[in-house]
Design an enzyme around this catalytic site. Sequence first.
Site, PDB file in Angstrom:
ATOM      1  N   ALA A  62       0.854  -1.192   0.000  1.00  0.00           N
ATOM      2  CA  ALA A  62       0.000   0.000   0.000  1.00  0.00           C
ATOM      3  C   ALA A  62       0.888   1.239   0.000  1.00  0.00           C
ATOM      4  O   ALA A  62       2.066   1.181   0.387  1.00  0.00           O
ATOM      5  CB  ALA A  62      -0.895  -0.007   1.236  1.00  0.00           C
ATOM      6  N   GLY A 101       0.701  -5.111   0.974  1.00  0.00           N
ATOM      7  CA  GLY A 101      -0.427  -5.248   0.061  1.00  0.00           C
ATOM      8  C   GLY A 101      -0.044  -5.997  -1.201  1.00  0.00           C
ATOM      9  O   GLY A 101      -0.893  -6.626  -1.838  1.00  0.00           O
ATOM     10  N   GLU A 104      -0.603  -9.392  -0.192  1.00  0.00           N
ATOM     11  CA  GLU A 104      -2.029  -9.631   0.086  1.00  0.00           C
ATOM     12  C   GLU A 104      -2.847  -9.729  -1.193  1.00  0.00           C
ATOM     13  O   GLU A 104      -3.779 -10.519  -1.282  1.00  0.00           O
ATOM     14  CB  GLU A 104      -2.573  -8.531   0.996  1.00  0.00           C
ATOM     15  CG  GLU A 104      -1.998  -8.649   2.407  1.00  0.00           C
ATOM     16  CD  GLU A 104      -2.370  -7.486   3.282  1.00  0.00           C
ATOM     17  OE1 GLU A 104      -1.974  -6.344   2.946  1.00  0.00           O
ATOM     18  OE2 GLU A 104      -3.045  -7.688   4.298  1.00  0.00           O
ATOM     19  N   GLU A 124       4.275  -5.163   7.485  1.00  0.00           N
ATOM     20  CA  GLU A 124       3.494  -4.109   8.126  1.00  0.00           C
ATOM     21  C   GLU A 124       3.861  -3.898   9.588  1.00  0.00           C
ATOM     22  O   GLU A 124       3.875  -2.777  10.073  1.00  0.00           O
ATOM     23  CB  GLU A 124       1.998  -4.394   7.994  1.00  0.00           C
ATOM     24  CG  GLU A 124       1.429  -4.221   6.602  1.00  0.00           C
ATOM     25  CD  GLU A 124       1.576  -5.462   5.733  1.00  0.00           C
ATOM     26  OE1 GLU A 124       2.413  -6.329   6.019  1.00  0.00           O
ATOM     27  OE2 GLU A 124       0.821  -5.556   4.742  1.00  0.00           O
TER      28      GLU A 124
HETATM   29  N1  T1G Z   1       4.579   3.445   0.084  1.00  0.00           N
HETATM   30  C1  T1G Z   1       5.043   4.657  -0.322  1.00  0.00           C
HETATM   31  N2  T1G Z   1       6.346   4.908  -0.656  1.00  0.00           N
HETATM   32  C2  T1G Z   1       7.208   3.882  -0.545  1.00  0.00           C
HETATM   33  C3  T1G Z   1       6.802   2.584  -0.117  1.00  0.00           C
HETATM   34  C4  T1G Z   1       5.418   2.395   0.203  1.00  0.00           C
HETATM   35  N3  T1G Z   1       4.937   1.189   0.591  1.00  0.00           N
HETATM   36  N4  T1G Z   1       7.904   1.785  -0.100  1.00  0.00           N
HETATM   37  C5  T1G Z   1       8.938   2.546  -0.513  1.00  0.00           C
HETATM   38  N5  T1G Z   1       8.528   3.794  -0.784  1.00  0.00           N
HETATM   39  C6  T1G Z   1       9.346   4.900  -1.301  1.00  0.00           C
HETATM   40  C7  T1G Z   1      10.507   5.245  -0.378  1.00  0.00           C
HETATM   41  O1  T1G Z   1      10.098   6.176   0.605  1.00  0.00           O
HETATM   42  C8  T1G Z   1      11.506   5.850  -1.358  1.00  0.00           C
HETATM   43  O2  T1G Z   1      11.054   7.171  -1.653  1.00  0.00           O
HETATM   44  C9  T1G Z   1      11.292   5.016  -2.611  1.00  0.00           C
HETATM   45  O3  T1G Z   1       9.971   4.449  -2.497  1.00  0.00           O
HETATM   46  C10 T1G Z   1      12.296   3.880  -2.751  1.00  0.00           C
HETATM   47  O4  T1G Z   1      12.231   3.150  -1.525  1.00  0.00           O
HETATM   48  C11 T1G Z   1      -2.903  -2.753   3.509  1.00  0.00           C
HETATM   49  C12 T1G Z   1      -1.218  -1.480   4.982  1.00  0.00           C
HETATM   50  C13 T1G Z   1       9.910  -1.963  -1.098  1.00  0.00           C
HETATM   51  C14 T1G Z   1      11.884  -3.127  -0.048  1.00  0.00           C
HETATM   52  O5  T1G Z   1       6.292  -1.670   4.608  1.00  0.00           O
HETATM   53  O6  T1G Z   1      10.523  -1.999   2.510  1.00  0.00           O
HETATM   54  O7  T1G Z   1       0.841  -2.649   2.428  1.00  0.00           O
HETATM   55  O8  T1G Z   1      13.147   8.404  -0.968  1.00  0.00           O
HETATM   56  O9  T1G Z   1      14.668   3.486  -0.984  1.00  0.00           O
HETATM   57  O10 T1G Z   1      15.748   0.123  -1.064  1.00  0.00           O
HETATM   58  O11 T1G Z   1      -1.784  -4.531   4.478  1.00  0.00           O
HETATM   59  O12 T1G Z   1      10.990   0.477   0.120  1.00  0.00           O
HETATM   60  O13 T1G Z   1      12.790   7.788  -3.367  1.00  0.00           O
HETATM   61  O14 T1G Z   1      11.330   9.537  -2.262  1.00  0.00           O
HETATM   62  O15 T1G Z   1      13.258   1.813   0.305  1.00  0.00           O
HETATM   63  O16 T1G Z   1      14.653  -0.625  -3.248  1.00  0.00           O
HETATM   64  C15 T1G Z   1       3.829  -2.345   3.606  1.00  0.00           C
HETATM   65  C16 T1G Z   1       8.103  -0.593   2.654  1.00  0.00           C
HETATM   66  C17 T1G Z   1       3.065  -1.093   3.326  1.00  0.00           C
HETATM   67  C18 T1G Z   1       7.401  -1.936   2.520  1.00  0.00           C
HETATM   68  C19 T1G Z   1      12.224  -1.230  -1.639  1.00  0.00           C
HETATM   69  N6  T1G Z   1       5.049  -2.345   2.870  1.00  0.00           N
HETATM   70  N7  T1G Z   1       9.106  -0.422   1.641  1.00  0.00           N
HETATM   71  O17 T1G Z   1      13.475  -0.891  -1.063  1.00  0.00           O
HETATM   72  O18 T1G Z   1      13.868   1.386  -2.113  1.00  0.00           O
HETATM   73  S1  T1G Z   1       1.593  -1.028   4.276  1.00  0.00           S
HETATM   74  C20 T1G Z   1       6.198  -1.961   3.436  1.00  0.00           C
HETATM   75  C21 T1G Z   1      10.282  -1.144   1.679  1.00  0.00           C
HETATM   76  C22 T1G Z   1       0.597  -2.197   3.504  1.00  0.00           C
HETATM   77  C23 T1G Z   1      -1.553  -3.433   3.633  1.00  0.00           C
HETATM   78  C24 T1G Z   1      -0.556  -2.616   4.322  1.00  0.00           C
HETATM   79  C25 T1G Z   1      11.284  -0.796   0.610  1.00  0.00           C
HETATM   80  C26 T1G Z   1      11.296  -1.799  -0.541  1.00  0.00           C
HETATM   81  P1  T1G Z   1      12.154   8.288  -2.089  1.00  0.00           P
HETATM   82  P2  T1G Z   1      13.578   2.470  -0.979  1.00  0.00           P
HETATM   83  P3  T1G Z   1      14.538  -0.040  -1.918  1.00  0.00           P
END
Ligand code: T1G
Length: 683
Positions: A62, A101, A104, A124
């Site tokens: 998400a 997501g 999911e 999450e």
């Molecule tokens: N949403 C928005 N922005 C995100 C994002 C996300 N989920 N993940 C990364 N970014 C942005 C990050 O801030 C950065 O921005 C750029 O993308 C590159 O990220 C309903 C509620 C996927 C392993 O917790 O673990 O789904 O600095 O530098 O090293 O159940 O990003 O370029 O402006 O980290 O290649 C759950 C979080 C969401 C995963 C990639 N998902 N992200 O790593 O790149 S909640 C997470 C990561 C959800 C549902 C629930 C990592 C990555 P900028 P990066 P990377």
Amino acid sequence: MSKVTTQREGNVLVVTLDNPPVNAFSTEVRNAMAAAIADAATDDAIEAVVIRAEGRMFSGGADITEFGSAPVHPTLPELIDAIEDLPKPVVIALNGTALGGGCEIALGCNYRIAVPGAKIGLPEVKIGILPGAGGTQRLPRVVGVEEALPIIVTGNPVSAQKAQEIGLVDRIVAPEALRDEAIAFAREMAGRAEHPVSSRRTDRIGDYDANVFNTFRAEHGRRLKGLDAPAKCIEAVELATRLPYDEGIAKEREFFMELVNGDQSRALRHVFFAERQAGKIDGVGKDVLPLPIRKVGVIGAGTMGGGIAMNFLTAGYDVVMVERQQDALDRGTAIMRKNYEATARKGRMTAEQVEAAMGRLTPVLDMAALADCDLVIEAVFELMAIKKDVFGQLDAICKPEAILASNTSYLDVNAIAACTSRPEQVLGLHFFSPANIMRLLEVVRGDATSPEVLATAMDLARKIGKVAVVSGVCHGFIGNRMLGARQDQANALLMEGALPAQVDQVLLGFGFPMGPFQMADLAGLDIGWDPDTTSSATVREVLCEQGRRGQKAGGGFYDYGADRQRTPSEAANAVIRDFAARSGNEKREITDDEIRERLLYPMVNEGALILEEGVAQRAGDIDTVWVNGYGWPPHTGGPMFWADTIGLDKVLAGLERHAARMPDVHVSQLLRDKAASGGRFNG
Ligand code: T1G
């Protein structure tokens, strides 16, 4: 450009997600995907659907930036329900990482195929929430409770191979064949009458060990103490075994909304974005290209030098490591190999990778061997005279374009740079011990350090897996300067009647892994202590003179058993009481609340001064330093975010309340202004 496109391949509709950088399920993406699924439902010519993505991963889940505002329909749960309710088979093709997501939505499909390098998980919990789009109810139905619990509660992803073993993925396919294989799979399934549906797969839930939840809580209790999300994750999975799917989903949604609006998730989301923001340098845009670095020199094969060298060896760089004495060089090299072998024993490296890393190391006794290094990092004794001498030699030995870096923890990088003919190529690279483990790297920019050299340092930090924060030059930079403010108060509290165990316990209770006196014992009380010139002037000196030099000596502020467990030390407490009696302070009972305020509020104030002086670019950078370098509990967001949360007016009031006991703490005007205006450090 649309972030979701569709293409017909005969009787198969291919829905492609393309929302760089991580294919997050933003509102726009959800809308477009829901429309594609609705079309597939009404178009009789479509007999099956493939969902796929462009880019280096399937999806990071998400869009976290949308959290905190009211949910916009279709929500991710609604989109996934629409996919699951489609009366036609849906195959998802995971071209890489599928998290949150992203995992999911895969659970809502009938079939899942993945490339070998895909990492699939539900992280999450790491941002203080739980899988809020059916993950806690569908995953245990697909892979069973025992496999689902660790995935959901630790937030760690599983490999495609593991996913296939536990039934989360049906097939593993080579990347270049993924799209075609997915279409063929969908076409093959189109002819079947029945398809597996996760939410209605209740058979797997039945055969689990009823004790699994309490066993899991017992095994992870210490690590999960005080955290809201992991407890809710466990409870949600437990309810999946007891409630019908729809009731379980309702509880998952209730827990999700409670957590996402809570302080802990706000703090953890702040840490997530602050770490990434810290990697950006104001005024140094993407147009400033990093300089090529192939060969790195490290001066010093001790704890720091060896750890620093390992970072680069592991990342594939050639390293020349210099020591003055052969025995020190051999000892350092042996310790590096031992560390690598320990990593291999934990399965995090193969024996071949260990040999390859050690094969890239050239241990030498002569600094002339550094001549063709692109970057040289010195990790020699923390004395300015020695640093200046080393940089003078490096300036003469190294090629003109080489970058020269100091691993100094406190000293003036400008003064070091002035000993060279290339101050624009000099900076600080402050690693934290153990340097091959700790994620934080303070990149200390000298007044003359060029944008290219700074961009190179930040790029290198990413490549060696560090979280880099830019600091200006001041004594102790960002982290150690604030640590000093805390230690001053910890020492003062001992002179007012507190003892090490009470002070440490307050920070342990706050969520730190250890308190100031435990840290001192671990590091060693004899850092900078000279037995030839000691004068019993401080508690620390007297303890060293008594041989109480810390954990390594079996005693310091605490006594240590053979198991290295600490117990309060009557000997050390007697020394403390003697100094306290002579300090002129009347002995008094000090509350834990006062200790917490006296330790943490001056740190926040020092952070505000660091911001005022421009030493740190932003408050989030300071939070990133303390969460990644000093164990500040991430679920409170770091010192500046925590101060924002409790209220800067409260912090200011506390500093003023204790002012008489903290004469050396000068309150920041920035703090005063923000407290008066109801402002926050983190915007
Ligand atoms: N949403 C928005 N922005 C995100 C994002 C996300 N989920 N993940 C990364 N970014 C942005 C990050 O801030 C950065 O921005 C750029 O993308 C590159 O990220 C309903 C509620 C996927 C392993 O917790 O673990 O789904 O600095 O530098 O090293 O159940 O990003 O370029 O402006 O980290 O290649 C759950 C979080 C969401 C995963 C990639 N998902 N992200 O790593 O790149 S909640 C997470 C990561 C959800 C549902 C629930 C990592 C990555 P900028 P990066 P990377």
